[in-house]
Scaffold this motif. Structure first.
Motif, PDB file in Angstrom:
ATOM      1  N   ALA A  29      28.523  53.976  43.037  1.00  0.00           N
ATOM      2  CA  ALA A  29      29.724  54.333  42.266  1.00  0.00           C
ATOM      3  C   ALA A  29      30.728  55.067  43.149  1.00  0.00           C
ATOM      4  N   VAL A  30      30.252  55.937  44.017  1.00  0.00           N
ATOM      5  CA  VAL A  30      31.157  56.652  44.925  1.00  0.00           C
ATOM      6  C   VAL A  30      31.800  55.674  45.904  1.00  0.00           C
ATOM      7  N   ARG A  31      31.034  54.720  46.403  1.00  0.00           N
ATOM      8  CA  ARG A  31      31.614  53.736  47.329  1.00  0.00           C
ATOM      9  C   ARG A  31      32.641  52.852  46.634  1.00  0.00           C
ATOM     10  N   VAL A  32      32.357  52.443  45.406  1.00  0.00           N
ATOM     11  CA  VAL A  32      33.337  51.653  44.651  1.00  0.00           C
ATOM     12  C   VAL A  32      34.593  52.491  44.426  1.00  0.00           C
ATOM     13  N   TRP A  33      34.415  53.767  44.098  1.00  0.00           N
ATOM     14  CA  TRP A  33      35.566  54.645  43.872  1.00  0.00           C
ATOM     15  C   TRP A  33      36.405  54.785  45.137  1.00  0.00           C
ATOM     16  N   LYS A  34      35.745  54.868  46.293  1.00  0.00           N
ATOM     17  CA  LYS A  34      36.481  55.001  47.551  1.00  0.00           C
ATOM     18  C   LYS A  34      37.249  53.729  47.897  1.00  0.00           C
ATOM     19  N   THR A  35      36.751  52.565  47.499  1.00  0.00           N
ATOM     20  CA  THR A  35      37.498  51.335  47.759  1.00  0.00           C
ATOM     21  C   THR A  35      38.697  51.220  46.828  1.00  0.00           C
ATOM     22  N   GLY A  36      38.767  52.063  45.829  1.00  0.00           N
ATOM     23  CA  GLY A  36      39.894  52.048  44.904  1.00  0.00           C
ATOM     24  C   GLY A  36      41.216  52.387  45.550  1.00  0.00           C
ATOM     25  N   LYS A  37      41.200  52.995  46.725  1.00  0.00           N
ATOM     26  CA  LYS A  37      42.465  53.319  47.388  1.00  0.00           C
ATOM     27  C   LYS A  37      43.194  52.070  47.857  1.00  0.00           C
ATOM     28  N   TYR A  38      42.503  50.947  47.909  1.00  0.00           N
ATOM     29  CA  TYR A  38      43.118  49.683  48.307  1.00  0.00           C
ATOM     30  C   TYR A  38      43.558  48.854  47.100  1.00  0.00           C
ATOM     31  N   LEU A  39      43.566  49.441  45.910  1.00  0.00           N
ATOM     32  CA  LEU A  39      43.843  48.669  44.699  1.00  0.00           C
ATOM     33  C   LEU A  39      45.205  47.993  44.710  1.00  0.00           C
ATOM     34  N   GLN A  40      46.206  48.612  45.283  1.00  0.00           N
ATOM     35  CA  GLN A  40      47.527  48.006  45.294  1.00  0.00           C
ATOM     36  C   GLN A  40      47.526  46.691  46.048  1.00  0.00           C
ATOM     37  N   ALA A  41      46.758  46.611  47.129  1.00  0.00           N
ATOM     38  CA  ALA A  41      46.732  45.400  47.940  1.00  0.00           C
ATOM     39  C   ALA A  41      45.788  44.343  47.380  1.00  0.00           C
ATOM     40  N   MET A  42      44.903  44.712  46.466  1.00  0.00           N
ATOM     41  CA  MET A  42      43.900  43.773  45.971  1.00  0.00           C
ATOM     42  C   MET A  42      44.391  42.893  44.842  1.00  0.00           C
ATOM     43  N   GLY A  43      45.443  43.258  44.204  1.00  0.00           N
ATOM     44  CA  GLY A  43      45.969  42.452  43.117  1.00  0.00           C
ATOM     45  C   GLY A  43      45.274  42.772  41.799  1.00  0.00           C
ATOM     46  N   VAL A  44      45.597  41.955  40.803  1.00  0.00           N
ATOM     47  CA  VAL A  44      45.102  42.192  39.451  1.00  0.00           C
ATOM     48  C   VAL A  44      43.586  42.004  39.370  1.00  0.00           C
ATOM     49  N   GLY A  45      43.051  40.997  40.044  1.00  0.00           N
ATOM     50  CA  GLY A  45      41.613  40.753  40.003  1.00  0.00           C
ATOM     51  C   GLY A  45      40.813  41.919  40.535  1.00  0.00           C
ATOM     52  N   GLY A  46      41.287  42.520  41.600  1.00  0.00           N
ATOM     53  CA  GLY A  46      40.609  43.683  42.164  1.00  0.00           C
ATOM     54  C   GLY A  46      40.640  44.872  41.228  1.00  0.00           C
ATOM     55  N   GLY A  77      26.976  47.031  42.717  1.00  0.00           N
ATOM     56  CA  GLY A  77      26.784  46.308  43.984  1.00  0.00           C
ATOM     57  C   GLY A  77      27.647  45.057  44.057  1.00  0.00           C
ATOM     58  N   GLY A  78      27.688  44.296  42.964  1.00  0.00           N
ATOM     59  CA  GLY A  78      28.538  43.115  42.934  1.00  0.00           C
ATOM     60  C   GLY A  78      30.008  43.453  43.059  1.00  0.00           C
ATOM     61  N   ALA A  79      30.426  44.512  42.368  1.00  0.00           N
ATOM     62  CA  ALA A  79      31.822  44.943  42.467  1.00  0.00           C
ATOM     63  C   ALA A  79      32.149  45.409  43.878  1.00  0.00           C
ATOM     64  N   LEU A  80      31.220  46.102  44.507  1.00  0.00           N
ATOM     65  CA  LEU A  80      31.453  46.586  45.865  1.00  0.00           C
ATOM     66  C   LEU A  80      31.586  45.428  46.847  1.00  0.00           C
ATOM     67  N   ILE A  81      30.762  44.416  46.699  1.00  0.00           N
ATOM     68  CA  ILE A  81      30.861  43.239  47.573  1.00  0.00           C
ATOM     69  C   ILE A  81      32.207  42.544  47.371  1.00  0.00           C
ATOM     70  N   TYR A  82      32.588  42.327  46.113  1.00  0.00           N
ATOM     71  CA  TYR A  82      33.846  41.651  45.819  1.00  0.00           C
ATOM     72  C   TYR A  82      35.048  42.454  46.312  1.00  0.00           C
ATOM     73  N   LEU A  83      35.047  43.766  46.046  1.00  0.00           N
ATOM     74  CA  LEU A  83      36.166  44.602  46.464  1.00  0.00           C
ATOM     75  C   LEU A  83      36.233  44.735  47.980  1.00  0.00           C
ATOM     76  N   SER A  84      35.094  44.751  48.645  1.00  0.00           N
ATOM     77  CA  SER A  84      35.098  44.811  50.108  1.00  0.00           C
ATOM     78  C   SER A  84      35.718  43.554  50.697  1.00  0.00           C
TER      79      SER A  84
END
Length: 114
Positions: A29-46, A77-84
């Motif tokens: 959950a912490v790793r997914v939260w940290k990838t949230g800083k890239y949300l603007q570049a990930m688009g709506v799906g992200g 885990g699935g969300a982290l893989i997709y967001l990465s």
């Protein structure tokens, strides 16, 4: 060993496994939260995947009861893989000049003439 000793041993092993899975869920959950800083570049799906994974982890109604965090670990885990993967694509697009622009507008390197 008596039957009570086996019961306590199984209880301790089960409790240790539950704690280990809980720690894994928190780490993911912490790793997914940290990838949230890239949300603007990930688009709506992200954004949907990010918030969906966070809400699923926090929400008390799951596929499995909350003391069993295996489903939460799977979703995170699935969300982290997709967001990465989305973050890597966004980073590659930022490094390429003109990336994300229509093909007519993208800069092309000058061609050499003989």
């Amino acid at each position: 060993m008596s039957s009570d000793d086996w019961f306590y041993a199984l209880f301790v092993i089960g409790a240790a496994l539950l704690i280990a899975v809980l720690v894994l869920a928190v780490v993911l959950a912490v790793r997914v939260w940290k990838t949230g800083k890239y949300l603007q570049a990930m688009g709506v799906g992200g954004r949907w995947v990010f918030w969906g994974a966070i809400i699923y982890t926090i929400f008390p109604i799951d596929l499995l009861p909350d003391p069993i965090y295996l489903d939460d670990v799977g979703v995170l885990g699935g969300a982290l893989i997709y967001l990465s993967r989305l973050a890597v694509k966004a980073r590659q697009n930022r490094q390429q000049p003109g990336a994300g622009l229509p093909p007519q507008v993208q800069r092309r390197p000058p061609q050499r003439t003989r």
